[in-house]
Design a protein around this motif. Structure first.
Motif, short mmCIF file in Angstrom:
data_model
loop_
_atom_site.label_atom_id
_atom_site.label_comp_id
_atom_site.label_asym_id
_atom_site.label_seq_id
_atom_site.Cartn_x
_atom_site.Cartn_y
_atom_site.Cartn_z
N UNK A 230 40.40 42.85 36.23
CA UNK A 230 41.48 42.36 37.08
C UNK A 230 41.17 42.49 38.58
N UNK A 231 40.56 43.63 38.98
CA UNK A 231 40.22 43.82 40.40
C UNK A 231 39.39 42.64 40.93
N UNK A 232 38.32 42.32 40.17
CA UNK A 232 37.41 41.25 40.63
C UNK A 232 38.09 39.88 40.54
N UNK A 233 38.82 39.66 39.45
CA UNK A 233 39.44 38.34 39.27
C UNK A 233 40.52 38.11 40.34
N UNK A 234 41.32 39.14 40.65
CA UNK A 234 42.36 38.98 41.67
C UNK A 234 41.70 38.72 43.04
N UNK A 235 40.64 39.49 43.32
CA UNK A 235 39.97 39.34 44.63
C UNK A 235 39.45 37.91 44.78
N UNK A 236 39.02 37.33 43.67
CA UNK A 236 38.47 35.97 43.71
C UNK A 236 39.59 34.93 43.86
N UNK A 237 40.70 35.10 43.09
CA UNK A 237 41.71 34.04 43.02
C UNK A 237 42.83 34.24 44.05
#
Ligand SMILES: Cc1cc2nc3c(=O)[nH]c(=O)nc-3n(C[C@H](O)[C@H](O)[C@H](O)COP(=O)(O)OP(=O)(O)OC[C@H]3O[C@@H](n4cnc5c(N)ncnc54)[C@H](O)[C@@H]3O)c2cc1C
Length: 415
Positions: A230-237
């Motif tokens: 989630x950390x990486x996906x949120x940072x991306x989106x």
């Protein structure tokens, strides 16, 4: 999207359905505010993982902006999987296989889903506001009143305040949920230990309901693997949006009778975990290991209840959705999906009313007429499943725990 204040909606409860409705109304340009009793978004664990079916996924798809919907899928577990019914030693009785289609069933982490549903609602979710009642009158039509005596005006009030709804007795009189004999002690354990999965490969994508020899006792577990962190996906989106910390885990629940849970243990995490340890002694060693490695602060007791069909709706411009109306025992994974479906059925009708001027009373009555049949079908199904899987009826229990497992291979050796 521009919002108009001539038509406003106040929602009590920032759970799954309240947030989903707020997202839907925001996209439709309707002025919406959500009032939540908790002091902040993640003060307590709100369940662990949730299986979304086609209704839940469709509700998210039409309510959320496209990148947020994709974020829900990206952080979710892989599609497909199985639900296995086994005896207490994890020998298969029968198995349900889910379709491998991204939009048909997905397992997602509940805290991550809530974060996604909150994204973009800045300034519209108000914490520490416990709804108490709906007052009629005033220029907007209604006022949502809080326990501290303050109130806010709204054209429409929606109670999405869960099983213990403070608004239910007023809006839907004489339809309180009925208690059942069953309860669940739920917990969560890390999936990975020293680089190895604690769940054997044969059960990698399976939820398992292990049914004890004794009626009224069962154990459920399933693993949650994040598709993308989630950390990486949120940072991306959605850079800057809050992503809860997350690691892969196994969610489990010991099902037992409510009268086996002493009243003194009900709010006491240590006592609940001890009870789970003691009552899982007859199960497969894997089950005992899961309970033994449970993270204490995630332990929670759920007393299963069943919603009662509404007899009347007392305030024409106010309504209820989700568990506030139709709570159901967690068998069949339909509670949250039905709550999300309500949000869209109601949202669609409110958006139409705002667009074409249909009287609000009429669209709310239309929502209630549509919601009650599908929601109470789900309640009946969940209650029926609970009775069949945990009830005292000797013949089905004997077939499930004695006959069927003998016909199947050993899925997990008792090493
Ligand atoms: C162990 C377990 C597993 C489950 N698994 C699944 C699953 O796999 N699939 C599925 O579909 N369903 C599942 N469910 C059911 C699902 O969690 C619920 O049906 C769903 O959360 C209901 O959503 P809701 O919006 O009605 O209420 P909730 O999500 O419970 O939200 C209610 C909100 O209202 C707030 N609130 C309460 N009182 C007030 C007040 N007076 N004023 C303001 N706010 C208030 C609460 O703090 C909360 O934030 C499961 C349930 C359990 C217990």
């Amino acid at each position: 999207m521009r919002t108009s204040t001539d038509f406003s909606v106040a929602i009590a409860g920032a759970g799954l359905s309240g947030l989903c409705l707020a997202q839907y109304l925001m996209r439709s340009g309707i002025d919406v505010h959500v009032y939540e009793r908790d002091q902040s978004p993640f003060v307590r664990q709100q369940g662990y993982r949730i299986i979304l079916d086609r209704h839940g996924l469709e509700a998210l798809r039409v309510s959320l902006p496209r990148p947020l919907y994709r974020l829900a899928l990206a952080t979710g577990d892989e599609p497909g999987g199985r639900l296995r019914f086994t005896d207490r030693r994890l020998r298969d009785a029968f198995t349900i296989t889910f379709k491998v289609e991204p939009d048909s069933t997905r397992q997602v982490d509940r805290a991550t889903l809530r974060s996604i549903l909150m994204t973009g609602l800045d300034g519209r979710i108000h914490y520490g506001r416990a709804a108490a009642a709906v007052d009629t009158g005033g220029p907007a039509g209604l006022r949502l009143r809080f326990t501290d005596g303050a109130s806010v005006p709204a054209t429409v009030v929606v109670g999405a305040d869960g099983v213990g709804s403070a608004l239910r007795a007023q809006l839907m009189p004489e339809a309180d949920p009925v208690n059942t004999p069953m309860a669940g002690i739920y917990g969560r354990s890390p999936l990975w230990r020293d680089g190895w999965s604690v769940i054997p490969d044969a059960l990698r994508t399976s939820g398992v309901l292990s049914i004890a020899d004794r009626p009224g006792r069962a154990f459920f577990f399933t693993s949650m693997r994040f598709g993308e962190s989630p950390r990486e996906a949120f940072a991306r989106v959605v850079p800057g949006a809050y992503a809860p910390t997350a690691h892969d885990y196994v969610m489990w629940g010991l099902l037992l009778r409510q009268d086996e849970v002493p009243v003194a243990a009900r709010g006491d995490l240590l006592a609940l975990r001890d009870l789970a340890v003691r009552n899982s002694e007859d199960f497969h060693p894997l089950v005992r290991r899961l309970v033994g490695t449970g993270e204490l602060d995630t332990t929670v007791l759920n007393l299963f209840a069943t919603g009662s069909r509404p007899r009347q709706w007392a305030v024409p411009r106010a309504t209820l959705m989700g568990d506030a109306v139709h709570v159901m025992p967690p068998f069949g994974a339909q509670g949250g999906n039905t709550a999300l479906r309500d949000a869209v059925v109601l949202g669609r009708r409110l958006a139409e009313a705002r667009a074409d001027g249909t009287p609000v009373e009429e669209v709310i009555a239309g929502y209630q007429d549509e919601m009650v049949p599908y929601a109470f079908r789900a309640v009946d199904t969940a209650a029926g499943l609970m009775r069949r899987l945990t009830g005292g009826a000797a013949a089905p229990h004997w077939v499930l725990t004695r006959v069927l497992p003998r016909l199947h291979r050993v899925t997990v050796p008792e090493a």
